[in-house]
Design a protein around this motif. Sequence first.
Motif, mmCIF file in Angstrom:
data_model
loop_
_atom_site.group_PDB
_atom_site.id
_atom_site.type_symbol
_atom_site.label_atom_id
_atom_site.label_comp_id
_atom_site.label_asym_id
_atom_site.label_seq_id
_atom_site.Cartn_x
_atom_site.Cartn_y
_atom_site.Cartn_z
ATOM 1 N N LEU A 274 -11.988 -26.052 -1.549
ATOM 2 C CA LEU A 274 -12.526 -27.417 -1.512
ATOM 3 C C LEU A 274 -14.028 -27.420 -1.225
ATOM 4 N N ILE A 275 -14.534 -26.299 -0.743
ATOM 5 C CA ILE A 275 -15.963 -26.186 -0.437
ATOM 6 C C ILE A 275 -16.749 -26.009 -1.734
ATOM 7 N N LYS A 276 -17.764 -26.847 -1.941
ATOM 8 C CA LYS A 276 -18.526 -26.750 -3.193
ATOM 9 C C LYS A 276 -19.928 -26.165 -2.981
ATOM 10 N N ILE A 277 -20.470 -26.323 -1.768
ATOM 11 C CA ILE A 277 -21.853 -25.895 -1.524
ATOM 12 C C ILE A 277 -21.841 -24.627 -0.665
ATOM 13 N N PRO A 278 -22.578 -23.591 -1.080
ATOM 14 C CA PRO A 278 -22.598 -22.359 -0.278
ATOM 15 C C PRO A 278 -22.996 -22.624 1.177
ATOM 16 N N ALA A 279 -22.483 -21.828 2.075
ATOM 17 C CA ALA A 279 -22.775 -21.958 3.504
ATOM 18 C C ALA A 279 -24.175 -21.449 3.814
ATOM 19 N N VAL A 280 -24.638 -21.764 5.009
ATOM 20 C CA VAL A 280 -25.801 -21.091 5.582
ATOM 21 C C VAL A 280 -25.433 -19.605 5.758
ATOM 22 N N TYR A 281 -26.393 -18.715 5.617
ATOM 23 C CA TYR A 281 -26.202 -17.270 5.882
ATOM 24 C C TYR A 281 -25.444 -17.091 7.198
ATOM 25 N N HIS A 282 -24.365 -16.337 7.166
ATOM 26 C CA HIS A 282 -23.583 -16.191 8.399
ATOM 27 C C HIS A 282 -23.108 -14.766 8.629
ATOM 28 N N VAL A 283 -23.108 -14.421 9.901
ATOM 29 C CA VAL A 283 -22.880 -13.043 10.334
ATOM 30 C C VAL A 283 -21.708 -13.019 11.315
ATOM 31 N N GLY A 284 -20.821 -12.041 11.168
ATOM 32 C CA GLY A 284 -19.693 -11.901 12.086
ATOM 33 C C GLY A 284 -19.780 -10.599 12.866
ATOM 34 N N ILE A 285 -19.628 -10.704 14.184
ATOM 35 C CA ILE A 285 -19.684 -9.510 15.031
ATOM 36 C C ILE A 285 -18.466 -9.514 15.947
ATOM 37 N N PRO A 286 -17.401 -8.795 15.542
ATOM 38 C CA PRO A 286 -16.173 -8.827 16.334
ATOM 39 C C PRO A 286 -16.302 -8.074 17.663
ATOM 40 N N THR A 287 -15.689 -8.650 18.695
ATOM 41 C CA THR A 287 -15.621 -7.998 20.003
ATOM 42 C C THR A 287 -14.156 -7.746 20.369
ATOM 43 N N LEU A 288 -13.307 -7.883 19.370
ATOM 44 C CA LEU A 288 -11.860 -7.778 19.524
ATOM 45 C C LEU A 288 -11.377 -7.439 18.121
ATOM 46 N N SER A 289 -10.421 -6.517 18.007
ATOM 47 C CA SER A 289 -10.051 -6.086 16.655
ATOM 48 C C SER A 289 -8.570 -6.236 16.384
ATOM 49 N N GLY A 290 -8.253 -6.656 15.184
ATOM 50 C CA GLY A 290 -6.857 -6.727 14.782
ATOM 51 C C GLY A 290 -6.564 -7.842 13.802
ATOM 52 N N THR A 291 -7.215 -8.981 13.980
ATOM 53 C CA THR A 291 -6.872 -10.129 13.127
ATOM 54 C C THR A 291 -7.426 -9.984 11.717
ATOM 55 N N GLY A 292 -8.479 -9.219 11.559
ATOM 56 C CA GLY A 292 -9.108 -9.116 10.245
ATOM 57 C C GLY A 292 -9.992 -10.299 9.905
ATOM 58 N N ALA A 293 -10.281 -11.153 10.903
ATOM 59 C CA ALA A 293 -11.129 -12.336 10.650
ATOM 60 C C ALA A 293 -12.496 -11.947 10.112
ATOM 61 N N GLU A 294 -12.922 -10.717 10.409
ATOM 62 C CA GLU A 294 -14.246 -10.285 9.962
ATOM 63 C C GLU A 294 -14.328 -10.146 8.449
ATOM 64 N N VAL A 295 -13.208 -9.981 7.759
ATOM 65 C CA VAL A 295 -13.263 -9.814 6.301
ATOM 66 C C VAL A 295 -12.587 -10.937 5.519
ATOM 67 N N SER A 296 -11.951 -11.872 6.192
ATOM 68 C CA SER A 296 -11.118 -12.827 5.457
ATOM 69 C C SER A 296 -11.919 -13.979 4.873
ATOM 70 N N ARG A 297 -11.324 -14.661 3.893
ATOM 71 C CA ARG A 297 -11.961 -15.821 3.255
ATOM 72 C C ARG A 297 -11.405 -17.125 3.823
ATOM 73 N N THR A 298 -10.930 -17.061 5.054
ATOM 74 C CA THR A 298 -10.428 -18.282 5.660
ATOM 75 C C THR A 298 -11.009 -18.456 7.056
ATOM 76 N N THR A 299 -10.898 -19.649 7.575
ATOM 77 C CA THR A 299 -11.192 -19.932 8.970
ATOM 78 C C THR A 299 -10.090 -20.867 9.430
ATOM 79 N N VAL A 300 -9.233 -20.363 10.283
ATOM 80 C CA VAL A 300 -8.024 -21.107 10.651
ATOM 81 C C VAL A 300 -8.382 -22.215 11.647
ATOM 82 N N LEU A 301 -8.082 -23.461 11.260
ATOM 83 C CA LEU A 301 -8.468 -24.604 12.092
ATOM 84 C C LEU A 301 -7.292 -25.553 12.283
ATOM 85 N N THR A 302 -7.251 -26.154 13.477
ATOM 86 C CA THR A 302 -6.270 -27.191 13.728
ATOM 87 C C THR A 302 -6.963 -28.532 13.555
ATOM 88 N N GLY A 303 -6.477 -29.303 12.603
ATOM 89 C CA GLY A 303 -7.081 -30.608 12.332
ATOM 90 C C GLY A 303 -6.203 -31.725 12.847
#
Lengths: 353, 353
Positions: free
Chosen positions: B124-153
């Motif tokens: 649903l996103i049409k406009i590219p994001a601002v440059y963004h950087v991920g620095i994990p301090t905990l490992s396992g979820t794979g959030a650093e490589v995924s194309r999602t951001t899990v949110l409760t709406g």
Amino acid sequence: MFRNFRMISSVVFGRGSFNQLDDILSAKRKDAFMVFLVDDVFKGKALSGRVPAKEGDLTIFVNVDDEPKTKYVDSLVAQVKGHASGLPDGVIGIGGGSTLDLAKAVSLMLTNPGSAADYQGWDLIKIPAVYHVGIPTLSGTGAEVSRTTVLTGPTKKLGINSDHTVFDQVVLDPELIAGVPKDQWFYTGMDCYIHCVESLQGTFLNAFSQAYGEKALELCRQVYLEDWPDSDDRLMMASYFGGMSIAYSQVGVCHAMSYGLAFVLGVHHGIGNSIVFDYLDAFYPEGVAEFRAMLEKIKIELPRNITKDLTEEQLDTMTNVAFGLAPLWENALGKDWQTVMPKERIKELYRRM
Amino acid sequence: MFRNFRMISSVVFGRGSFNQLDDILSAKRKDAFMVFLVDDVFKGKALSGRVPAKEGDLTIFVNVDDEPKTKYVDSLVAQVKGHASGLPDGVIGIGGGSTLDLAKAVSLMLTNPGSAADYQGWDLIKIPAVYHVGIPTLSGTGAEVSRTTVLTGPTKKLGINSDHTVFDQVVLDPELIAGVPKDQWFYTGMDCYIHCVESLQGTFLNAFSQAYGEKALELCRQVYLEDWPDSDDRLMMASYFGGMSIAYSQVGVCHAMSYGLAFVLGVHHGIGNSIVFDYLDAFYPEGVAEFRAMLEKIKIELPRNITKDLTEEQLDTMTNVAFGLAPLWENALGKDWQTVMPKERIKELYRRM
């Protein structure tokens, strides 16, 4: 300082994924044209009929009997510029490592002035390339993921190493590597296998490259020692993983000596590595034993006695080229590599090949 | 159709690579500012003193005791917009999966109008994001490589799934995950382990995801069953490989049932998967046996009897949530999954937890 490793933007993997190329390119078409560089072994073959070229696009069958030269890149760039005014919307390489390297180099030289020879080295490219896509039809070199394009110029054989060299898109369709002649299929795969043996046993390595390298090696074993119905898929992944493993690793004795062979005798990379590796029991005992089991299983006869007609001077040149690659020797043998591997020992090994 | 998998543009991996962040960002600084979103567990800790914020930059300590909400994303976006006029040059998330998800969501919502809740879904996103950087301090979820951001709406828990969600840069520094509390370290790693067991045993899989998944599993074994001096490095790679393996695979029974637990009891993802997995011998016999060996080695006591006070109605809700995730069940049990896994069997399993 750790390398900030630039990756391909998008990857499709799957049997038949080549059919998605038209859709992928449609999203990138603006008002210009696409350039397809296709290995000329496919001229008149089924694959060339499947290239999704539209009216106004340019398809060039490239010849890679010899490894790519900067002059050839320059002439391809001139041909593209002569095709229409303005830049193309994309350059798509379809073929083995050399064809992919040509596609990378052409996409870079369309936006950067001068000759490809001006950019042989590291990070000399300042302007981003035209959108470029790599579609391997041969697996093992890792050209689909690397940040280099290996070129022979007027004064040196050296890649254009740059973050801009990396493909924007790669299409990995295992169906495309099905018809490769056995020898080529074997030697190209051995480029990956030997590379991984050298890097995993080397002193420059971290968990990133180790994870990729170990899995690439395992996949090579499955392809060349076992029988899997999806062995083409596995080989394609081995090549990809092998390419990724270079991020934080270095090759070793075999690559150093293979460069010497290539320099004096023009031996191609994959076969050169295989010829050398068979004499490296002392350095990679387990790897060489396993390699011989692969030779036997696949029934490959290595070329022998290729150095027998060389003069002492040629053997010295060969030795000097290999000896000059200090980082490779250091990776393999540590800081004191020169005491382990004096020139005479290198030359002696060459004599036996 | 195979997914055209979008990848992170650049990755640095190495012990101490966090020190390169300043250099990496310098190349991206134009005339605006950087936004650092840092997990508030680091407030007053050494790591927060190492964040390379310059004058004019904005550092926000984010709270992720609860999983990220769209409202929280909207308020962070308002805070960034209130900090200065114009867009920031970048958004940097430093923390676990939830913090990384916040950084992704904020970078997207700075350029896209409306509320984060408007974009929960696919592409649903049409406009590219601002440059963004991920620095994990905990490992396992794979959030650093995924194309999602899990949110409760307001109406659903669902990610913003988009190619634009993927980080432009990831910094993988194993030193950053050294101080994680044992339980959290275990449960987050199990997110990776269980995910890989499910996807490798599933019916949706190809050689790409298999290669990544198998290696991730092997690395998890090394971390939780063996003793390696560089186990933090290996866990970080397991998480990365586990994340990459999702490209062409799907999770299964455990994730389906864990969503049910989360929906009714608010159980967090990692621990929820572990609670469920211990009851899935019938579906993943080898994986569950190995998981129990890990529990024993690491000395983890799983929570028990967490459903004992639930009403029948609550158990039904839980069951319906799990039952509704058809693609997961189909991946695990094939087209006829409903006959293997009627609602009553799901409910019965929940009763035992």
